[in-house]
Design an enzyme around this catalytic site. Structure first.
Site, PDB file in Angstrom:
ATOM      1  N   CYS A 118       0.866  -1.182   0.000  1.00 27.73           N
ATOM      2  CA  CYS A 118       0.000   0.000   0.000  1.00 27.73           C
ATOM      3  C   CYS A 118       0.901   1.231   0.000  1.00 27.73           C
ATOM      4  O   CYS A 118       1.388   1.667   1.041  1.00 27.73           O
ATOM      5  CB  CYS A 118      -0.870   0.042   1.253  1.00 27.73           C
ATOM      6  SG  CYS A 118      -2.169  -1.164   1.262  1.00 27.73           S
ATOM      7  N   LEU A 119       1.140   1.768  -1.162  1.00 30.51           N
ATOM      8  CA  LEU A 119       1.990   2.948  -1.298  1.00 30.51           C
ATOM      9  C   LEU A 119       1.390   3.779  -2.425  1.00 30.51           C
ATOM     10  O   LEU A 119       1.291   3.308  -3.564  1.00 30.51           O
ATOM     11  CB  LEU A 119       3.429   2.508  -1.621  1.00 30.51           C
ATOM     12  CG  LEU A 119       4.522   3.549  -1.567  1.00 30.51           C
ATOM     13  CD1 LEU A 119       4.661   4.168  -0.175  1.00 30.51           C
ATOM     14  CD2 LEU A 119       5.857   2.942  -1.990  1.00 30.51           C
TER      15      LEU A 119
END
Length: 154
Positions: free
Chosen positions: A94-95
């Protein structure tokens, strides 16, 4: 470099740059990348003095034909997936720069630095709260990974 697409030219240039000036603790598998310019494996060492100090990880970058106008698919692969609040147990990360905040100005190096920074700033090794639900229901494409559990807190 005659006959290469703009994407291939950019990837070749980035590969040379990554070999000459790798981010700290990162080494690209050059032989693999030269055999298939669209899939790179980067061996990564956890930064000294962090929760991941001494640990070894592997990142896989998959580039589409629209790169750099489209972000690469970046996942942790191999035996050791970091236990981190922004990393699912299947290696999806999750970036925001890997999805909504991607820009063609970004590079493999800048993505690597963001991932090092993300791991280095971690205070507690744990999976995202919805890890098991996500793993069962996720899209196989890591670029579809979103901050689902953060939406209600923003």
């Amino acid at each position: 470099m005659a006959g290469k697409t703009p994407s291939e030219k950019r990837l070749h240039k980035e590969l040379i740059s990554l070999v000459k000036e790798p981010p700290p603790g990162m080494v690209v598998d050059v032989d693999q990348a030269e055999q298939n310019l669209n899939v790179w494996t980067i061996n990564m060492q956890g930064a000294e003095g962090t929760l991941y100090d001494g640990e070894q990880f592997q990142l896989q970058f998959k580039f589409g034909t629209s790169y750099p106008f489209e972000s690469p698919e970046v996942t942790f692969v191999g035996q050791n997936i970091p236990v981190h609040p922004h990393v699912y147990s299947n290696g999806h990360i999750c970036l925001s720069i890997l999805t909504d905040d991607w820009s063609p100005a970004l590079s493999v190096q800048s993505v690597c630095l963001s991932i090092i920074s993300m791991l280095s700033s971690c205070k507690e090794k744990k999976r995202p709260p919805d890890n098991s639900f996500y793993i069962k229901t996720c899209n196989k494409n890591p670029k579809k990974t979103k901050w689902w559990y953060h939406d209600d807190k923003v």
